[in-house]
Design a protein around this motif. Structure first.
Motif, PDB file in Angstrom:
ATOM      1  N   ALA A 282     -22.812  11.298  24.538  1.00  0.00           N
ATOM      2  CA  ALA A 282     -24.050  12.015  24.832  1.00  0.00           C
ATOM      3  C   ALA A 282     -25.255  11.076  24.742  1.00  0.00           C
ATOM      4  N   ASN A 283     -25.281  10.223  23.731  1.00  0.00           N
ATOM      5  CA  ASN A 283     -26.406   9.296  23.566  1.00  0.00           C
ATOM      6  C   ASN A 283     -26.498   8.303  24.716  1.00  0.00           C
ATOM      7  N   ARG A 284     -25.361   7.860  25.203  1.00  0.00           N
ATOM      8  CA  ARG A 284     -25.349   6.916  26.335  1.00  0.00           C
ATOM      9  C   ARG A 284     -25.860   7.581  27.618  1.00  0.00           C
ATOM     10  N   VAL A 285     -25.497   8.870  27.809  1.00  0.00           N
ATOM     11  CA  VAL A 285     -25.998   9.606  28.981  1.00  0.00           C
ATOM     12  C   VAL A 285     -27.518   9.753  28.896  1.00  0.00           C
ATOM     13  N   VAL A 286     -28.017  10.083  27.712  1.00  0.00           N
ATOM     14  CA  VAL A 286     -29.458  10.265  27.508  1.00  0.00           C
ATOM     15  C   VAL A 286     -30.218   8.980  27.852  1.00  0.00           C
ATOM     16  N   GLU A 287     -29.754   7.868  27.329  1.00  0.00           N
ATOM     17  CA  GLU A 287     -30.461   6.595  27.555  1.00  0.00           C
ATOM     18  C   GLU A 287     -30.504   6.232  29.042  1.00  0.00           C
ATOM     19  N   ALA A 288     -29.385   6.449  29.734  1.00  0.00           N
ATOM     20  CA  ALA A 288     -29.336   6.118  31.164  1.00  0.00           C
ATOM     21  C   ALA A 288     -30.274   7.010  31.973  1.00  0.00           C
ATOM     22  N   ALA A 289     -30.279   8.310  31.662  1.00  0.00           N
ATOM     23  CA  ALA A 289     -31.144   9.231  32.396  1.00  0.00           C
ATOM     24  C   ALA A 289     -32.617   8.938  32.127  1.00  0.00           C
ATOM     25  N   LYS A 290     -32.951   8.681  30.875  1.00  0.00           N
ATOM     26  CA  LYS A 290     -34.345   8.378  30.532  1.00  0.00           C
ATOM     27  C   LYS A 290     -34.799   7.069  31.175  1.00  0.00           C
TER      28      LYS A 290
ATOM     29  N   ARG B 244     -27.601   8.342  35.273  1.00  0.00           N
ATOM     30  CA  ARG B 244     -28.371   7.879  36.434  1.00  0.00           C
ATOM     31  C   ARG B 244     -28.183   8.807  37.627  1.00  0.00           C
ATOM     32  N   GLU B 245     -26.949   9.291  37.822  1.00  0.00           N
ATOM     33  CA  GLU B 245     -26.658  10.201  38.950  1.00  0.00           C
ATOM     34  C   GLU B 245     -27.510  11.465  38.848  1.00  0.00           C
ATOM     35  N   CYS B 246     -27.577  12.042  37.647  1.00  0.00           N
ATOM     36  CA  CYS B 246     -28.342  13.274  37.467  1.00  0.00           C
ATOM     37  C   CYS B 246     -29.834  13.030  37.677  1.00  0.00           C
ATOM     38  N   ALA B 247     -30.339  11.912  37.167  1.00  0.00           N
ATOM     39  CA  ALA B 247     -31.755  11.593  37.337  1.00  0.00           C
ATOM     40  C   ALA B 247     -32.114  11.418  38.814  1.00  0.00           C
ATOM     41  N   GLN B 248     -31.229  10.764  39.571  1.00  0.00           N
ATOM     42  CA  GLN B 248     -31.480  10.578  41.002  1.00  0.00           C
ATOM     43  C   GLN B 248     -31.436  11.914  41.741  1.00  0.00           C
ATOM     44  N   LYS B 249     -30.524  12.799  41.328  1.00  0.00           N
ATOM     45  CA  LYS B 249     -30.455  14.136  41.940  1.00  0.00           C
ATOM     46  C   LYS B 249     -31.748  14.912  41.697  1.00  0.00           C
ATOM     47  N   LEU B 250     -32.295  14.779  40.496  1.00  0.00           N
ATOM     48  CA  LEU B 250     -33.531  15.496  40.173  1.00  0.00           C
ATOM     49  C   LEU B 250     -34.694  14.959  41.006  1.00  0.00           C
ATOM     50  N   LEU B 251     -34.757  13.646  41.160  1.00  0.00           N
ATOM     51  CA  LEU B 251     -35.820  13.059  41.985  1.00  0.00           C
ATOM     52  C   LEU B 251     -35.699  13.533  43.431  1.00  0.00           C
ATOM     53  N   ASP B 252     -34.465  13.674  43.919  1.00  0.00           N
ATOM     54  CA  ASP B 252     -34.245  14.174  45.280  1.00  0.00           C
ATOM     55  C   ASP B 252     -34.715  15.620  45.404  1.00  0.00           C
ATOM     56  N   GLU B 253     -34.445  16.428  44.362  1.00  0.00           N
ATOM     57  CA  GLU B 253     -34.867  17.835  44.363  1.00  0.00           C
ATOM     58  C   GLU B 253     -36.394  17.935  44.356  1.00  0.00           C
ATOM     59  N   ILE B 254     -37.045  17.069  43.577  1.00  0.00           N
ATOM     60  CA  ILE B 254     -38.515  17.048  43.537  1.00  0.00           C
ATOM     61  C   ILE B 254     -39.075  16.645  44.897  1.00  0.00           C
ATOM     62  N   TYR B 255     -38.417  15.690  45.538  1.00  0.00           N
ATOM     63  CA  TYR B 255     -38.854  15.237  46.855  1.00  0.00           C
ATOM     64  C   TYR B 255     -38.768  16.361  47.889  1.00  0.00           C
TER      65      TYR B 255
END
Length: 382
Positions: free
Chosen positions: A207-215, A279-290
Protein backbone atom coordinates in the motif's frame (compact mmCIF):
# COMPACT_ATOMS: atom_id res chain seq x y z
CA UNK A 1 -30.68 -3.33 -31.33
CA UNK A 2 -33.90 -1.23 -31.07
CA UNK A 3 -36.87 -2.72 -29.26
CA UNK A 4 -39.98 -4.07 -30.92
CA UNK A 5 -43.29 -3.72 -29.08
CA UNK A 6 -45.94 -6.41 -28.67
CA UNK A 7 -48.94 -5.90 -26.33
CA UNK A 8 -47.06 -3.04 -24.62
CA UNK A 9 -44.13 -5.39 -23.90
CA UNK A 10 -40.76 -4.22 -25.16
CA UNK A 11 -38.90 -7.05 -26.89
CA UNK A 12 -35.09 -7.06 -27.16
CA UNK A 13 -32.58 -9.54 -28.52
CA UNK A 14 -29.19 -10.36 -27.05
CA UNK A 15 -27.56 -10.04 -23.63
CA UNK A 16 -26.06 -6.57 -24.07
CA UNK A 17 -27.31 -3.85 -21.68
CA UNK A 18 -29.34 -6.40 -19.71
CA UNK A 19 -29.04 -4.32 -16.53
CA UNK A 20 -30.21 -1.10 -18.24
CA UNK A 21 -33.33 -2.78 -19.56
CA UNK A 22 -34.38 -4.35 -16.26
CA UNK A 23 -33.73 -1.09 -14.38
CA UNK A 24 -35.84 1.02 -16.75
CA UNK A 25 -38.53 -1.67 -16.84
CA UNK A 26 -38.76 -1.53 -13.03
CA UNK A 27 -39.03 2.27 -12.98
CA UNK A 28 -41.45 2.59 -15.91
CA UNK A 29 -43.64 -0.39 -15.01
CA UNK A 30 -43.35 -1.69 -18.59
CA UNK A 31 -42.74 -5.39 -19.17
CA UNK A 32 -39.76 -6.56 -21.19
CA UNK A 33 -38.93 -9.77 -22.99
CA UNK A 34 -35.27 -10.40 -23.79
CA UNK A 35 -34.64 -13.18 -26.32
CA UNK A 36 -31.66 -14.95 -27.88
CA UNK A 37 -29.48 -14.42 -24.80
CA UNK A 38 -26.08 -15.79 -25.90
CA UNK A 39 -27.96 -18.30 -28.05
CA UNK A 40 -24.94 -18.78 -30.33
CA UNK A 41 -22.48 -19.34 -27.45
CA UNK A 42 -21.18 -22.71 -26.32
CA UNK A 43 -22.68 -21.89 -22.92
CA UNK A 44 -25.98 -20.16 -23.81
CA UNK A 45 -28.38 -18.33 -21.52
CA UNK A 46 -28.20 -16.07 -18.50
CA UNK A 47 -25.06 -15.83 -16.41
CA UNK A 48 -25.03 -16.24 -12.65
CA UNK A 49 -24.61 -12.48 -12.04
CA UNK A 50 -27.66 -11.70 -14.22
CA UNK A 51 -29.83 -14.16 -12.30
CA UNK A 52 -28.51 -12.57 -9.09
CA UNK A 53 -29.62 -9.14 -10.36
CA UNK A 54 -33.12 -10.47 -11.06
CA UNK A 55 -33.26 -11.85 -7.51
CA UNK A 56 -32.19 -8.49 -6.07
CA UNK A 57 -34.88 -6.64 -8.05
CA UNK A 58 -37.42 -9.18 -6.82
CA UNK A 59 -36.37 -8.44 -3.21
CA UNK A 60 -36.90 -4.66 -3.53
CA UNK A 61 -40.22 -4.98 -5.40
CA UNK A 62 -43.57 -6.59 -4.66
CA UNK A 63 -45.44 -8.54 -7.34
CA UNK A 64 -42.63 -8.92 -9.87
CA UNK A 65 -43.14 -11.80 -12.30
CA UNK A 66 -40.23 -13.49 -14.06
CA UNK A 67 -40.43 -16.27 -16.63
CA UNK A 68 -37.30 -18.05 -17.87
CA UNK A 69 -37.11 -20.42 -20.80
CA UNK A 70 -35.69 -23.91 -20.14
CA UNK A 71 -32.39 -23.01 -21.78
CA UNK A 72 -32.21 -19.60 -20.09
CA UNK A 73 -31.90 -17.85 -23.47
CA UNK A 74 -35.19 -15.98 -23.03
CA UNK A 75 -36.54 -14.05 -20.05
CA UNK A 76 -39.84 -12.26 -19.51
CA UNK A 77 -39.78 -9.59 -16.79
CA UNK A 78 -42.94 -7.94 -15.50
CA UNK A 79 -42.02 -5.46 -12.74
CA UNK A 80 -43.90 -5.10 -9.51
CA UNK A 81 -44.17 -2.10 -7.16
CA UNK A 82 -40.97 -0.70 -5.67
CA UNK A 83 -41.11 -1.24 -1.93
CA UNK A 84 -37.47 -1.02 -0.78
CA UNK A 85 -37.02 -1.62 2.94
CA UNK A 86 -34.43 -3.88 4.56
CA UNK A 87 -32.68 -6.31 2.21
CA UNK A 88 -29.63 -8.57 2.42
CA UNK A 89 -28.23 -9.84 -0.87
CA UNK A 90 -25.29 -12.12 -1.66
CA UNK A 91 -23.97 -10.78 -4.98
CA UNK A 92 -22.41 -13.02 -7.60
CA UNK A 93 -18.60 -12.89 -7.50
CA UNK A 94 -18.60 -12.79 -11.32
CA UNK A 95 -19.27 -9.04 -10.99
CA UNK A 96 -18.51 -6.39 -8.42
CA UNK A 97 -20.92 -5.07 -5.79
CA UNK A 98 -20.91 -1.83 -7.82
CA UNK A 99 -22.87 -3.60 -10.57
CA UNK A 100 -25.79 -4.02 -8.16
CA UNK A 101 -25.19 -0.86 -6.14
CA UNK A 102 -25.70 1.44 -9.14
CA UNK A 103 -29.13 -0.11 -9.76
CA UNK A 104 -30.13 0.44 -6.12
CA UNK A 105 -28.88 4.03 -6.29
CA UNK A 106 -31.12 4.66 -9.31
CA UNK A 107 -34.17 3.01 -7.69
CA UNK A 108 -33.68 4.13 -4.08
CA UNK A 109 -35.45 7.54 -4.11
CA UNK A 110 -38.59 6.02 -5.67
CA UNK A 111 -39.19 3.16 -3.22
CA UNK A 112 -42.10 3.02 -0.77
CA UNK A 113 -39.78 2.63 2.23
CA UNK A 114 -36.19 3.88 2.64
CA UNK A 115 -33.66 1.36 1.37
CA UNK A 116 -31.44 -0.33 3.94
CA UNK A 117 -29.46 -2.89 1.95
CA UNK A 118 -26.56 -5.15 2.89
CA UNK A 119 -24.61 -6.35 -0.17
CA UNK A 120 -21.97 -9.07 0.08
CA UNK A 121 -19.40 -10.00 -2.55
CA UNK A 122 -16.50 -8.41 -4.47
CA UNK A 123 -16.05 -4.73 -3.60
CA UNK A 124 -13.47 -4.03 -6.34
CA UNK A 125 -13.86 -5.63 -9.77
CA UNK A 126 -12.33 -4.89 -13.18
CA UNK A 127 -15.74 -4.79 -14.91
CA UNK A 128 -17.56 -2.48 -12.50
CA UNK A 129 -17.17 0.71 -10.51
CA UNK A 130 -15.90 0.09 -6.99
CA UNK A 131 -17.79 0.91 -3.82
CA UNK A 132 -15.28 3.72 -3.21
CA UNK A 133 -16.21 5.37 -6.50
CA UNK A 134 -19.94 5.15 -5.81
CA UNK A 135 -19.39 6.71 -2.39
CA UNK A 136 -17.07 9.49 -3.58
CA UNK A 137 -18.59 10.44 -6.94
CA UNK A 138 -22.15 9.06 -7.29
CA UNK A 139 -23.72 9.97 -3.93
CA UNK A 140 -22.91 13.71 -4.35
CA UNK A 141 -24.72 13.65 -7.72
CA UNK A 142 -27.88 12.20 -6.15
CA UNK A 143 -27.73 14.92 -3.50
CA UNK A 144 -27.98 17.55 -6.23
CA UNK A 145 -31.32 16.04 -7.27
CA UNK A 146 -32.82 15.40 -3.81
CA UNK A 147 -31.05 18.29 -1.96
CA UNK A 148 -31.18 16.75 1.55
CA UNK A 149 -29.13 13.66 2.42
CA UNK A 150 -31.64 12.60 5.13
CA UNK A 151 -29.89 9.28 5.77
CA UNK A 152 -28.14 8.78 2.41
CA UNK A 153 -25.15 6.63 3.31
CA UNK A 154 -22.77 4.02 1.92
CA UNK A 155 -20.63 2.24 4.49
CA UNK A 156 -17.84 -0.19 3.58
CA UNK A 157 -17.88 -2.83 6.34
CA UNK A 158 -15.41 -5.23 4.72
CA UNK A 159 -13.46 -5.19 1.48
CA UNK A 160 -13.28 -8.21 -0.80
CA UNK A 161 -11.05 -8.86 -3.81
CA UNK A 162 -11.82 -11.28 -6.65
CA UNK A 163 -12.16 -14.16 -7.19
CA UNK A 164 -13.70 -15.12 -3.82
CA UNK A 165 -14.86 -11.72 -2.56
CA UNK A 166 -15.90 -11.66 1.06
CA UNK A 167 -16.64 -7.94 1.11
CA UNK A 168 -19.70 -6.26 2.60
CA UNK A 169 -21.28 -2.82 2.26
CA UNK A 170 -24.36 -1.19 3.75
CA UNK A 171 -26.35 1.21 1.57
CA UNK A 172 -29.10 3.46 2.91
CA UNK A 173 -31.19 5.73 0.72
CA UNK A 174 -34.12 8.00 1.67
CA UNK A 175 -37.32 8.14 -0.41
CA UNK A 176 -38.59 11.19 -2.30
CA UNK A 177 -41.85 12.17 -3.95
CA UNK A 178 -39.82 13.21 -6.99
CA UNK A 179 -36.48 14.67 -8.06
CA UNK A 180 -35.85 18.31 -8.88
CA UNK A 181 -34.69 19.63 -12.28
CA UNK A 182 -31.01 20.48 -12.59
CA UNK A 183 -29.02 23.19 -14.37
CA UNK A 184 -25.37 22.19 -14.16
CA UNK A 185 -23.02 23.77 -16.69
CA UNK A 186 -19.95 24.74 -14.66
CA UNK A 187 -17.47 22.28 -13.20
CA UNK A 188 -14.74 24.61 -12.00
CA UNK A 189 -11.09 23.96 -11.19
CA UNK A 190 -9.66 20.99 -9.32
CA UNK A 191 -8.79 22.09 -5.80
CA UNK A 192 -7.70 18.85 -4.13
CA UNK A 193 -6.93 15.18 -4.70
CA UNK A 194 -7.96 12.54 -2.20
CA UNK A 195 -7.61 8.80 -2.34
CA UNK A 196 -7.52 5.46 -0.58
CA UNK A 197 -5.22 2.50 -1.08
CA UNK A 198 -6.35 -0.86 0.27
CA UNK A 199 -4.25 -3.96 0.91
CA UNK A 200 -6.03 -7.28 1.45
CA UNK A 201 -4.02 -10.30 2.64
CA UNK A 202 -0.76 -8.86 1.26
CA UNK A 203 2.21 -7.08 2.84
CA UNK A 204 1.33 -3.59 4.18
CA UNK A 205 4.37 -2.22 2.32
CA UNK A 206 2.43 -2.77 -0.94
CA UNK A 207 0.00 0.00 0.00
CA UNK A 208 2.81 2.43 0.86
CA UNK A 209 4.54 1.80 -2.46
CA UNK A 210 1.29 2.47 -4.36
CA UNK A 211 0.80 5.74 -2.44
CA UNK A 212 4.30 7.01 -3.20
CA UNK A 213 4.00 6.24 -6.92
CA UNK A 214 0.59 7.91 -7.23
CA UNK A 215 1.68 10.99 -5.29
CA UNK A 216 4.77 11.25 -7.46
CA UNK A 217 2.51 11.92 -10.46
CA UNK A 218 -0.25 13.94 -8.77
CA UNK A 219 2.05 16.38 -6.95
CA UNK A 220 3.25 17.64 -10.33
CA UNK A 221 -0.37 18.64 -10.98
CA UNK A 222 -1.55 19.91 -7.59
CA UNK A 223 0.03 20.40 -4.13
CA UNK A 224 -3.05 19.37 -2.11
CA UNK A 225 -2.81 15.58 -2.37
CA UNK A 226 -3.65 13.19 0.46
CA UNK A 227 -3.95 9.42 0.04
CA UNK A 228 -5.09 7.27 2.94
CA UNK A 229 -4.14 3.60 3.40
CA UNK A 230 -6.65 0.97 4.49
CA UNK A 231 -4.67 -1.96 5.90
CA UNK A 232 -7.40 -4.55 6.22
CA UNK A 233 -6.78 -7.48 8.56
CA UNK A 234 -8.54 -10.67 9.55
CA UNK A 235 -12.18 -11.01 8.41
CA UNK A 236 -12.15 -7.41 7.11
CA UNK A 237 -9.61 -8.42 4.46
CA UNK A 238 -12.04 -10.64 2.57
CA UNK A 239 -11.28 -14.09 1.18
CA UNK A 240 -8.72 -13.34 -1.57
CA UNK A 241 -5.44 -11.39 -1.63
CA UNK A 242 -5.23 -8.15 -3.61
CA UNK A 243 -4.54 -4.45 -3.45
CA UNK A 244 -5.73 -1.36 -5.28
CA UNK A 245 -6.19 2.39 -5.30
CA UNK A 246 -9.03 4.85 -5.81
CA UNK A 247 -8.31 8.54 -6.45
CA UNK A 248 -10.83 11.40 -6.41
CA UNK A 249 -10.34 14.94 -7.73
CA UNK A 250 -12.73 17.53 -6.26
CA UNK A 251 -13.36 20.89 -7.95
CA UNK A 252 -14.51 24.16 -6.40
CA UNK A 253 -17.92 23.54 -8.05
CA UNK A 254 -18.38 20.23 -6.22
CA UNK A 255 -17.66 18.07 -9.26
CA UNK A 256 -15.89 14.79 -8.50
CA UNK A 257 -13.71 12.88 -10.97
CA UNK A 258 -12.62 9.40 -9.98
CA UNK A 259 -10.08 6.84 -11.21
CA UNK A 260 -9.24 3.35 -10.01
CA UNK A 261 -6.70 0.59 -10.50
CA UNK A 262 -6.33 -2.82 -8.86
CA UNK A 263 -3.93 -5.73 -8.86
CA UNK A 264 -4.45 -8.71 -11.13
CA UNK A 265 -6.56 -11.56 -9.79
CA UNK A 266 -4.62 -13.90 -7.52
CA UNK A 267 -3.68 -17.12 -9.32
CA UNK A 268 -3.72 -15.57 -12.81
CA UNK A 269 0.01 -16.26 -13.16
CA UNK A 270 0.98 -12.60 -13.51
CA UNK A 271 2.19 -10.12 -10.91
CA UNK A 272 1.36 -6.44 -10.45
CA UNK A 273 4.02 -3.95 -9.36
CA UNK A 274 2.63 -1.46 -6.81
CA UNK A 275 4.54 1.39 -8.47
CA UNK A 276 2.96 0.64 -11.86
CA UNK A 277 -0.49 0.53 -10.24
CA UNK A 278 -0.08 3.92 -8.56
CA UNK A 279 1.13 5.61 -11.73
CA UNK A 280 -1.61 3.95 -13.83
CA UNK A 281 -4.35 5.27 -11.53
CA UNK A 282 -2.87 8.77 -11.44
CA UNK A 283 -2.71 8.89 -15.24
CA UNK A 284 -6.33 7.69 -15.46
CA UNK A 285 -7.40 10.49 -13.13
CA UNK A 286 -5.57 13.10 -15.20
CA UNK A 287 -7.33 11.74 -18.31
CA UNK A 288 -10.71 12.01 -16.54
CA UNK A 289 -9.95 15.62 -15.54
CA UNK A 290 -8.97 16.38 -19.13
CA UNK A 291 -12.32 15.05 -20.38
CA UNK A 292 -14.01 17.56 -18.09
CA UNK A 293 -17.72 18.03 -17.76
CA UNK A 294 -19.79 18.21 -14.61
CA UNK A 295 -19.80 14.46 -13.88
CA UNK A 296 -17.42 11.53 -14.03
CA UNK A 297 -17.68 9.77 -17.41
CA UNK A 298 -18.82 6.48 -15.85
CA UNK A 299 -21.78 8.21 -14.15
CA UNK A 300 -23.19 10.17 -17.10
CA UNK A 301 -26.08 7.71 -17.47
CA UNK A 302 -27.22 8.23 -13.85
CA UNK A 303 -27.44 11.98 -14.39
CA UNK A 304 -29.39 11.40 -17.61
CA UNK A 305 -31.84 9.15 -15.75
CA UNK A 306 -32.58 11.64 -12.98
CA UNK A 307 -32.84 14.50 -15.49
CA UNK A 308 -35.43 12.51 -17.45
CA UNK A 309 -37.43 11.61 -14.33
CA UNK A 310 -37.32 15.15 -12.89
CA UNK A 311 -40.17 17.65 -12.61
CA UNK A 312 -41.73 18.95 -15.83
CA UNK A 313 -39.04 21.54 -16.32
CA UNK A 314 -35.87 21.90 -18.35
CA UNK A 315 -32.73 20.18 -17.04
CA UNK A 316 -29.29 20.94 -18.45
CA UNK A 317 -25.94 19.27 -17.79
CA UNK A 318 -22.60 19.63 -19.59
CA UNK A 319 -20.58 16.42 -19.71
CA UNK A 320 -17.36 15.24 -21.30
CA UNK A 321 -17.36 12.96 -24.37
CA UNK A 322 -20.35 10.61 -24.15
CA UNK A 323 -19.52 7.00 -23.31
CA UNK A 324 -20.99 4.20 -25.42
CA UNK A 325 -22.92 3.04 -22.35
CA UNK A 326 -24.51 6.49 -21.98
CA UNK A 327 -25.46 6.68 -25.67
CA UNK A 328 -27.30 3.36 -25.43
CA UNK A 329 -28.93 4.45 -22.17
CA UNK A 330 -30.31 7.58 -23.88
CA UNK A 331 -31.83 5.36 -26.57
CA UNK A 332 -33.42 3.17 -23.88
CA UNK A 333 -34.84 6.25 -22.08
CA UNK A 334 -36.63 7.15 -25.29
CA UNK A 335 -38.07 3.63 -25.65
CA UNK A 336 -39.24 3.26 -22.04
CA UNK A 337 -40.25 6.82 -21.15
CA UNK A 338 -40.48 8.68 -24.46
CA UNK A 339 -37.85 11.19 -23.27
CA UNK A 340 -35.59 12.69 -25.92
CA UNK A 341 -32.44 14.63 -25.13
CA UNK A 342 -31.10 17.54 -27.11
CA UNK A 343 -27.34 17.01 -27.47
CA UNK A 344 -25.11 19.92 -28.46
CA UNK A 345 -21.39 19.54 -29.02
CA UNK A 346 -19.64 22.55 -27.51
CA UNK A 347 -16.78 23.83 -29.61
CA UNK A 348 -13.69 25.49 -28.15
CA UNK A 349 -14.78 28.74 -26.53
CA UNK A 350 -18.35 27.53 -25.91
CA UNK A 351 -17.52 26.20 -22.45
CA UNK A 352 -18.84 27.98 -19.40
CA UNK A 353 -16.58 30.82 -18.32
CA UNK A 354 -16.12 29.29 -14.90
CA UNK A 355 -15.08 25.88 -16.16
CA UNK A 356 -11.42 26.86 -16.00
CA UNK A 357 -10.70 24.68 -19.01
CA UNK A 358 -9.83 27.12 -21.80
CA UNK A 359 -6.76 25.14 -22.85
CA UNK A 360 -8.51 21.78 -23.06
CA UNK A 361 -9.65 20.40 -26.42
CA UNK A 362 -11.70 17.43 -25.19
CA UNK A 363 -15.19 17.44 -26.65
CA UNK A 364 -17.96 18.67 -24.34
CA UNK A 365 -21.61 17.76 -24.78
CA UNK A 366 -24.51 19.82 -23.47
CA UNK A 367 -27.40 17.52 -22.55
CA UNK A 368 -30.86 19.12 -22.34
CA UNK A 369 -34.24 17.52 -21.69
CA UNK A 370 -37.64 18.22 -20.18
CA UNK A 371 -38.42 15.93 -17.25
CA UNK A 372 -41.51 13.72 -17.32
CA UNK A 373 -42.52 14.65 -13.75
CA UNK A 374 -42.04 11.11 -12.44
CA UNK A 375 -43.87 10.81 -9.11
CA UNK A 376 -43.22 8.23 -6.41
CA UNK A 377 -46.84 7.14 -5.94
CA UNK A 378 -45.98 5.04 -2.88
CA UNK A 379 -44.60 8.13 -1.14
CA UNK A 380 -48.10 9.61 -0.86
CA UNK A 381 -49.26 6.85 1.46
CA UNK A 382 -46.42 7.22 3.96
Amino acid sequence: MPATVHNDTLIYKGSNFFRQRLLLSTLSGRSVRIEEIRSSHDDPGLREYEVSLIRLLDKVTNGTRVELSETGTSVFYQPGILIGGQVTHNCSTQRGIGYYLEVLLALGPFCKEPLNVVLQGVTHHDLDVSVDKVKAAALPILLKFILVDDGLELKVVRRGAPPLGGGEVVFRCPVRRGVRPLQWTSWGLVKRIRGVVYALRVSPTMANRVVEAAKGVMLKFLPDVYINTDQCRGPNAGKSPGFGISLVAETNEKTFYCAEAKSLVAGSGETTLPEDLGRECAQKLLDEIYRGGCVDSSLQWLVALWMALGQKDVSVCVVGPLSDYTITFLQHLKEFFGVMFKLEVLRAGDDDEDSGDEMSTAQRVKMTCVGIGYVNISKRTL
